[in-house]
Design an enzyme around this catalytic site. Structure first.
Site, short mmCIF file in Angstrom:
data_model
loop_
_atom_site.label_atom_id
_atom_site.label_comp_id
_atom_site.label_asym_id
_atom_site.label_seq_id
_atom_site.Cartn_x
_atom_site.Cartn_y
_atom_site.Cartn_z
N GLU A 35 -0.79 6.83 6.13
CA GLU A 35 -1.09 7.48 4.86
C GLU A 35 -2.51 7.14 4.46
O GLU A 35 -3.17 6.31 5.11
CB GLU A 35 -0.09 7.07 3.78
CG GLU A 35 -0.07 5.59 3.46
CD GLU A 35 1.07 5.19 2.51
OE1 GLU A 35 2.12 5.82 2.54
OE2 GLU A 35 0.87 4.23 1.76
N HIS A 56 1.93 3.48 -3.66
CA HIS A 56 1.68 2.26 -2.90
C HIS A 56 0.34 1.65 -3.30
O HIS A 56 -0.64 2.36 -3.48
CB HIS A 56 1.62 2.55 -1.40
CG HIS A 56 2.97 2.89 -0.81
ND1 HIS A 56 3.10 3.70 0.29
CD2 HIS A 56 4.21 2.52 -1.16
CE1 HIS A 56 4.39 3.81 0.59
NE2 HIS A 56 5.09 3.10 -0.29
#
Lengths: 289, 386
Positions: free
Chosen positions: A209, A247
């Site tokens: 990511e 995150h």
């Protein structure tokens, strides 16, 4: 074969009597994981889920000889818990907890490296070898013993990759969530090295990511050291710069860490790209022929 | 979390770092006494917002009289400052920093970040200050030094001398810098910073190092153990919806599309946004509803998404891991009823008991499209957003 965990793994659960640890321990036992003990300071001597509870990791090591530990304690106590397990000689530690201060991880990472400990996570779903052992919070039922090794920075995105490879009959050798924090205990490269050496693994799915340069570094490593096909999907192609996407590690800062840059680098290094998360399974099947 | 410049300078002063005499005002009435207290006949007035690029946007001014300073305060207080780092609404100015004027002989750059690669706090220094450091890094990389700090030893004298050399400091300044480096490291660690930037760090005409700016970000994972920092939080500088989400422990980032997204897990949430884009739609937000997706959380998430007037359809994408999808489906229905959702909702459920969950949604009276397949669900949402 598989990597890191199998039927012989003897698991200790830190923060054992808490609600999350209890729920996931029950699921893990049902999956066939051998949990030999738990630790909750102050509750030593009791039994929980019919398994002995200890006051410290050191006592547990003495009595029931675990060779892996999974941590469910709140973020502010994780530094202590990880280093306690490491000090007690446990060489595989999985930390599920999200929200550990980065400066704590800075110290923890240095210590576990010094002591030659494999730390998976924090902020991760854990590790599973289908049909053998489940050390984590992933749903066991979607997994299937097979030939694809999966590494990922994200939890539910790993489940997508797992489901797709199971549905296509490929199955998985071992799946590891390395976690979404800026300083993970184990990197993509650490796991790539292990999966490359594992006989059961025929292909590797790497789910990345935005944020940081771990995927770019992994790409360089793959080019020179990994002979097995690697398929990658990068989440966050539509993420704006400068915003933390859930995150702690998922942020495009100073123009660095974009999905486009990661995909470009991975392609250059011979990695097969799943342009969309829906294509992770089919791309893997195509590559395996 | 970010701090204002004046808050950053308060922390600098506390750690013995050289900052200008200053005063913070929140009303034009206080400007005159602030100027008198600071003394001198020239001042710098700076609008306090959580964004860079203030100078170019007119938010920083050198003034020759208290009257001019008052005029500046009258103009900016209560107004919004738009810079290249803000959105088109800009940021509210509710305080102004009045500082004594510093005579500058040279502008330098100094910052510290947590570097993921080396897994250390790294100091970044450059002889080119007051400009965009990314440009310096690209065009003249030899003018920048990156020096990692070992957590065991802290910054050492030789490291300070290495950085000093790149900054072009003389012997006396290098000694002063060595102390600064050690104090900045202490500050970084004491307050759990993730970024500290002094741009510019200047050499005054008297030959001393001086911090003209202070940009500080704090690791949000560590806010719980920083009560002093918690008290400095300025909610007026944060996106109201993002701040509201944070209160409910949801991760939300607003975007400019019209398909509201509710997903469990940050990675899958980004993946869902990408999928929407892939099929020609545009996501209105990033939203991680968390692993458990209970009715309470789903309700809060719907409220957040619907507060955005652009949203025409909501795509719910849940990979039910440990939590059963039938329970999630019931939670979604209850939340839709509780919140009174009037726009179409497309739901994709996957995982344990997904079939039962979809059945529950299909049989309900709510305007829900239930599709087990993410591809079909995404396409449907895109179609409904047009």
């Amino acid at each position: 074969m598989s990597i890191l965990v199998d039927k012989k793994t003897r698991l200790l659960v830190q923060g054992f009597t808490g609600s999350q640890a209890t729920l996931h321990s029950e699921q893990s036992i049902e999956y066939g994981t051998n949990i030999v003990g738990g630790v909750t300071p102050g509750k030593g001597g009791q039994k929980h889920l019919d398994i002995p509870v200890f006051n410290s990791v050191h006592e547990a090591v003495e009595e029931v000889e675990p060779n892996a530990s999974i941590i469910f304690v709140p973020a502010q106590f994780c530094k202590d818990s990880i280093l306690e397990a490491a000090d007690a000689g446990i060489k595989l530690i999985i930390c599920i907890t999200e929200g550990i201060p980065t400066l704590d991880m800075l110290i923890v990472k240095k210590k576990v490296d010094e002591l030659d400990v494999t730390l998976i996570g924090p902020n991760c779903p854990g590790i599973i070898t289908p049909g053998e052992a489940k050390l984590g919070i992933m749903p066991g039922s979607i997994h299937m013993k097979g030939s694809v090794g999966i590494i990922s920075r994200s939890g539910t995105l790993t489940y997508e990759a797992v489901k797709q490879t199971s549905d296509l009959g490929l199955g998985q050798s071992t799946c590891i969530g390395i976690g979404g924090d800026p300083i993970p205990g184990t990197s993509f490269i650490d796991v790539l090295k292990m999966l490359e050496a594992d006989d059961q693994t025929k292909a590797i799915v790497m789910v990345g990511e935005i944020g940081g340069t771990a995927e770019e570094e992994a790409a360089e490593y793959i080019k020179d050291n990994v002979s097995k096909p690697v398929i990658s999907y990068i989440a966050g192609q539509t993420a704006p710069a400068g915003k933390r996407m859930g995150h702690a590690g998922a942020i495009i800062a100073g123009g660095k860490g974009t999905a486009a840059n990661k995909i470009k680098k991975l392609k250059e290094c011979g990695v097969h790209i799943a342009e969309n998360l829906l294509q992770i399974g089919t791309k893997t099947k195509e590559v395996l022929g | 979390m970010n701090l204002h410049e004046y808050q950053g300078k308060e922390l600098f002063a506390k750690f013995g770092l050289p900052v200008s005499n200053n005063a913070v005002v929140t009303s034009p009435d206080d400007v005159l006494s602030a100027c008198r207290d600071i003394g001198g006949d020239k001042w710098v007035v700076k609008a306090q917002v959580h964004a860079g690029g203030r100078g170019k946007a007119g938010g920083v001014k050198l003034v020759d009289s208290p009257e001019e300073a008052i005029e500046f305060a009258n103009h900016w207080l209560g107004n919004r400052l738009v810079t290249y780092q803000t959105d088109s609404n800009g940021q509210l100015v509710s305080s102004i920093l009045v500082e004594e004027c510093t005579d500058i002989s040279k502008e330098l750059y100094l910052s510290a970040v947590i570097d993921r690669g080396s897994q250390r706090i790294v100091f970044i220094g450059s002889s080119e200050g007051g400009v965009n450091i990314e440009e310096v890094a690209e065009k003249t990389p030899e003018k920048i030094i990156y020096e990692p700090i070992d957590p065991l030893t802290g910054p050492l004298g030789f490291q300070a001398r290495k950085i000093s050399k790149v900054l072009g400091l003389d012997n006396e300044q290098s000694k002063q810098f060595s102390k600064m480096l050690s104090q900045l490291t202490k500050l970084f660690i004491s307050y759990d910073l993730s970024l500290l930037e002094i741009n510019p760090l200047v050499i005054t005409q008297g030959g001393k190092l001086h911090c003209l700016d202070a940009k500080i970000n704090i690791d949000s994972n560590a806010i719980y153990r920083q009560p002093e920092i918690q008290a400095m939080r300025d909610l007026s500088q944060e996106d109201p919806r993002e701040a509201e989400a944070a209160k409910s422990d949801l991760s939300y980032v607003s975007l400019d599309g019209n398909i509201g997204c509710m997903v469990n897990g940050a990675g899958l949430a980004m993946g869902t946004m990408d999928t929407i884009k892939y099929f020609g739609g545009s996501p209105a937000n990033f939203l991680d509803v968390g692993g458990t997706a209970t009715q309470e959380r789903v309700s809060k998430a719907f409220k957040l998404i619907l507060a955005d007037p652009e949203v025409k359809v909501v795509l719910v994408n849940i990979f039910g891991g440990i939590v059963r999808c039938d329970l999630i489906a019931e939670g979604i229905l209850a939340a839709i009823e509780e919140v009174g959702v009037s726009i179409p909702v497309v739901v994709r459920l996957e995982g344990n008991n997904a079939d039962i969950g979809s059945d529950i949604l299909a049989k309900s009276n709510a305007a829900i499209e239930s599709l087990n397949n993410l591809e079909e669900a995404s396409k449907k949402a895109v179609e409904l957003s047009r």
